[in-house]
Structure formats: structure tokens, C-alpha cells
Write a protein that holds these residues in place. Structure first.
Motif, PDB file in Angstrom:
ATOM      1  N   THR A 147       0.808  -1.134  -0.172  1.00 37.85           N
ATOM      2  CA  THR A 147       0.041  -0.099   0.026  1.00 37.85           C
ATOM      3  C   THR A 147       0.864   1.200   0.130  1.00 37.85           C
ATOM      4  O   THR A 147       2.088   1.275   0.484  1.00 37.85           O
ATOM      5  N   HIS A 148       0.451   2.134  -0.574  1.00 36.07           N
ATOM      6  CA  HIS A 148       1.026   3.461  -0.628  1.00 36.07           C
ATOM      7  C   HIS A 148       0.217   4.729  -0.293  1.00 36.07           C
ATOM      8  O   HIS A 148      -0.739   5.172  -0.874  1.00 36.07           O
ATOM      9  N   GLY A 149       0.531   5.316   0.781  1.00 36.12           N
ATOM     10  CA  GLY A 149      -0.079   6.555   1.118  1.00 36.12           C
ATOM     11  C   GLY A 149       0.438   7.882   0.605  1.00 36.12           C
ATOM     12  O   GLY A 149       1.305   8.096  -0.179  1.00 36.12           O
ATOM     13  N   VAL A 150      -0.321   8.965   1.322  1.00 34.99           N
ATOM     14  CA  VAL A 150       0.241  10.241   0.523  1.00 34.99           C
ATOM     15  C   VAL A 150       1.514  10.756   0.889  1.00 34.99           C
ATOM     16  O   VAL A 150       2.062  11.405   0.563  1.00 34.99           O
ATOM     17  N   GLU A 151       2.008  10.468   2.013  1.00 37.75           N
ATOM     18  CA  GLU A 151       3.388  10.712   2.679  1.00 37.75           C
ATOM     19  C   GLU A 151       4.441  10.685   1.641  1.00 37.75           C
ATOM     20  O   GLU A 151       5.286  11.758   1.613  1.00 37.75           O
ATOM     21  N   PRO A 152       4.830   9.450   1.200  1.00 44.19           N
ATOM     22  CA  PRO A 152       5.788   9.504   0.110  1.00 44.19           C
ATOM     23  C   PRO A 152       5.795  10.381  -1.067  1.00 44.19           C
ATOM     24  O   PRO A 152       6.618  10.939  -1.591  1.00 44.19           O
ATOM     25  N   LEU A 172       5.217   2.159  -8.701  1.00 45.60           N
ATOM     26  CA  LEU A 172       4.856   0.922  -8.001  1.00 45.60           C
ATOM     27  C   LEU A 172       4.606  -0.358  -8.823  1.00 45.60           C
ATOM     28  O   LEU A 172       4.117  -0.098  -9.917  1.00 45.60           O
ATOM     29  N   GLY A 173       4.680  -1.416  -8.162  1.00 43.80           N
ATOM     30  CA  GLY A 173       4.454  -2.675  -8.998  1.00 43.80           C
ATOM     31  C   GLY A 173       3.002  -2.949  -8.801  1.00 43.80           C
ATOM     32  O   GLY A 173       2.043  -2.401  -9.416  1.00 43.80           O
ATOM     33  N   GLN A 174       2.695  -3.962  -8.026  1.00 42.86           N
ATOM     34  CA  GLN A 174       1.376  -4.372  -7.931  1.00 42.86           C
ATOM     35  C   GLN A 174       0.520  -3.751  -6.682  1.00 42.86           C
ATOM     36  O   GLN A 174      -0.378  -4.274  -6.335  1.00 42.86           O
ATOM     37  N   GLY A 175       1.240  -2.891  -5.760  1.00 42.99           N
ATOM     38  CA  GLY A 175       0.485  -2.415  -4.842  1.00 42.99           C
ATOM     39  C   GLY A 175      -0.715  -1.508  -5.033  1.00 42.99           C
ATOM     40  O   GLY A 175      -0.915  -1.144  -6.397  1.00 42.99           O
ATOM     41  N   SER A 176      -1.297  -1.056  -4.137  1.00 40.73           N
ATOM     42  CA  SER A 176      -2.346   0.104  -4.361  1.00 40.73           C
ATOM     43  C   SER A 176      -2.053   1.301  -3.882  1.00 40.73           C
ATOM     44  O   SER A 176      -1.341   1.433  -2.616  1.00 40.73           O
ATOM     45  N   LEU A 177      -2.576   2.395  -4.538  1.00 36.87           N
ATOM     46  CA  LEU A 177      -2.319   3.796  -4.118  1.00 36.87           C
ATOM     47  C   LEU A 177      -3.660   4.327  -3.554  1.00 36.87           C
ATOM     48  O   LEU A 177      -4.654   4.212  -3.912  1.00 36.87           O
ATOM     49  N   SER A 178      -3.652   5.145  -2.101  1.00 39.16           N
ATOM     50  CA  SER A 178      -4.844   5.515  -1.685  1.00 39.16           C
ATOM     51  C   SER A 178      -5.279   6.583  -2.393  1.00 39.16           C
ATOM     52  O   SER A 178      -4.624   7.204  -3.396  1.00 39.16           O
ATOM     53  N   ASP A 179      -6.504   6.881  -2.354  1.00 39.11           N
ATOM     54  CA  ASP A 179      -7.246   7.928  -3.116  1.00 39.11           C
ATOM     55  C   ASP A 179      -6.677   9.002  -2.700  1.00 39.11           C
ATOM     56  O   ASP A 179      -6.455  10.000  -3.487  1.00 39.11           O
ATOM     57  N   ASN A 180      -6.339   9.548  -1.551  1.00 38.88           N
ATOM     58  CA  ASN A 180      -5.704  10.703  -1.183  1.00 38.88           C
ATOM     59  C   ASN A 180      -4.285  10.941  -1.979  1.00 38.88           C
ATOM     60  O   ASN A 180      -4.080  11.941  -2.455  1.00 38.88           O
ATOM     61  N   ALA A 181      -3.470   9.937  -1.807  1.00 35.31           N
ATOM     62  CA  ALA A 181      -2.275  10.009  -2.675  1.00 35.31           C
ATOM     63  C   ALA A 181      -2.422  10.110  -4.140  1.00 35.31           C
ATOM     64  O   ALA A 181      -1.601  10.953  -4.743  1.00 35.31           O
ATOM     65  N   ARG A 182      -3.400   9.454  -4.857  1.00 36.71           N
ATOM     66  CA  ARG A 182      -3.714   9.620  -6.008  1.00 36.71           C
ATOM     67  C   ARG A 182      -4.101  11.049  -6.604  1.00 36.71           C
ATOM     68  O   ARG A 182      -3.773  11.688  -7.479  1.00 36.71           O
ATOM     69  N   LEU A 183      -5.061  11.868  -5.603  1.00 35.25           N
ATOM     70  CA  LEU A 183      -5.345  13.114  -5.852  1.00 35.25           C
ATOM     71  C   LEU A 183      -4.066  14.080  -5.771  1.00 35.25           C
ATOM     72  O   LEU A 183      -3.989  14.898  -6.478  1.00 35.25           O
TER      73      LEU A 183
END
Length: 208
Positions: A147-152, A172-183
Motif C-alpha cells: 500500500t502507498h499513502g500520501v506521505e511518500p 510501484l508494482g502491484q501495490g495499491s495507491l490510496s485515493d488521497n495519494a492519487r489526488l
């Protein structure tokens, strides 16, 4: 009043046009190639049915953009790696150590005429990419995270500002990006290269 210098010219900034990702032609480029050709034939038949003979050629020529988009889509899809190769690359991404992954990324970018500088580990960014006077920072070291949050993304953006970079890449490979991070990425000039896009990027370099 001093006359203008005869050899002085006003600098011109080239205008760059960017297609909206939600425009009709952008959608068609992402769709199967035959859809654009089908629309070309459909609109040509409609033109033949409703236009007077003297305007028929102009009506048919008006479908040329759809034909051109179909050609581009067909070329891209023909060059795209197979689902089997993409799946194999996903598996490779999960077992690669950082050094091998970083070497592969550097080869990708150098093949597309980027200057590549590797940065010391532990920072917000791992690469500085330069091309045509433009600078990007790329963050890739967390590619195996689930998982990947907004902090990075915040850290990458701060590094971009410190370096004066106009854009960033977050891989990123097969992990998921949070909605906040994507925005956050969307609003701060950071392109997320994820999943199949990352696999295709690496396979494209290997094919070339």
C-alpha cells in the motif's frame, strides 16, 4: 527614444498541445483499434446517405481523423507486450532486488535519451531525469510495497521543489495507491506509473 536593435528578436515560447485524457480521440486511442475504423466506415456511409454528391468527398474526408486515430491505436496495440509477458514481468518485479530494478529503470530512461543521475538511498527520490532542458525526479524504491499513502508523495513533491524539478514520477508494482495519494499526485505534477504500465515500460525497453 532608442531604436530597437536590428538583430534583437523577441524570444518565443513554443506552444505545446496536450490532449485531454477524456476527449473522444484520447478514449479511442485507449480502445481496440477496430472501433476507430468502424466509426470511420459508419460516418462515411452516413455522409453518402445524407450529403449531395458534390459534398460527398468533403464528408468522407471529414472522417480522416478517426482513420488516423485507428492507425495509431493499431500500431500501439501491435507493439504492446502480450499478457503472458506482462504477467512474467510482474513476477520478475516481485523478486528483483533493488539494484537490478534500478539498473533496468536506468536502461529504460537512457534508451529514451534521458540523462539519468542516481541519488543516494534513503531520500524521497531515487533518480534525477533530464531531457530537453526539463528535470524530473523519480521515486521507485518502494515498488514492492503493498500500500502507498500520501506521505511518500508529499516527500517527493518537497524534493521536486528543492531541486526546481517541474515534474515527478512515482513507480510501484502491484501495490495499491490510496485515493488521497492519487489526488495529491494529480494536483502536484507527479505521474504514477503502476502495475501493467510499469511492466509495459520495462518490456518496451527490453524489446527495443
Amino acid at each position: 527614444m532608442q531604436a530597437p536593435h536590428p538583430h534583437r528578436t523577441t524570444p518565443r515560447n513554443p506552444v505545446k498541445f496536450k490532449m485531454s485524457p477524456n476527449s473522444l480521440f484520447a478514449v479511442l486511442l485507449r480502445s481496440p483499434w477496430w472501433i476507430s475504423f468502424a466509426l470511420t466506415g459508419l460516418f462515411s456511409l452516413a455522409a453518402a446517405a445524407v450529403l449531395p454528391r458534390e459534398y460527398l468527398l468533403a464528408g468522407v474526408l471529414g472522417t480522416f481523423p478517426f482513420f488516423a486515430v485507428g492507425c495509431v491505436a493499431a500500431w500501439r496495440q501491435w507493439r504492446a507486450p502480450s499478457a503472458t509477458r506482462v504477467a512474467a514481468m510482474h513476477a520478475q518485479l516481485q523478486v528483483w532486488p533493488w539494484r537490478d530494478f534500478a539498473d533496468a529503470l536506468e536502461a529504460v530512461w537512457r534508451a529514451s535519451d534521458h540523462g539519468v543521475e542516481r541519488l543516494a538511498g534513503g531520500g524521497a527520490a531515487d533518480f534525477v531525469l533530464t531531457k530537453d532542458g526539463q528535470t524530473q525526479l523519480a521515486s521507485a524504491r518502494r515498488w514492492k510495497a503493498a500500500t502507498h499513502g500520501v506521505e511518500p508523495l508529499r516527500e517527493l513533491h518537497a524534493a521536486m521543489q528543492a531541486r526546481g524539478a517541474g515534474a515527478g514520477l512515482y513507480l510501484l508494482g502491484q501495490g495499491s495507491l490510496s485515493d488521497n495519494a492519487r489526488l495529491f499526485a494529480r494536483d502536484h505534477g507527479i505521474t504514477v506509473v503502476q502495475g501493467d504500465a510499469l511492466a509495459g515500460l520495462l518490456l518496451g525497453a527490453l524489446r527495443g
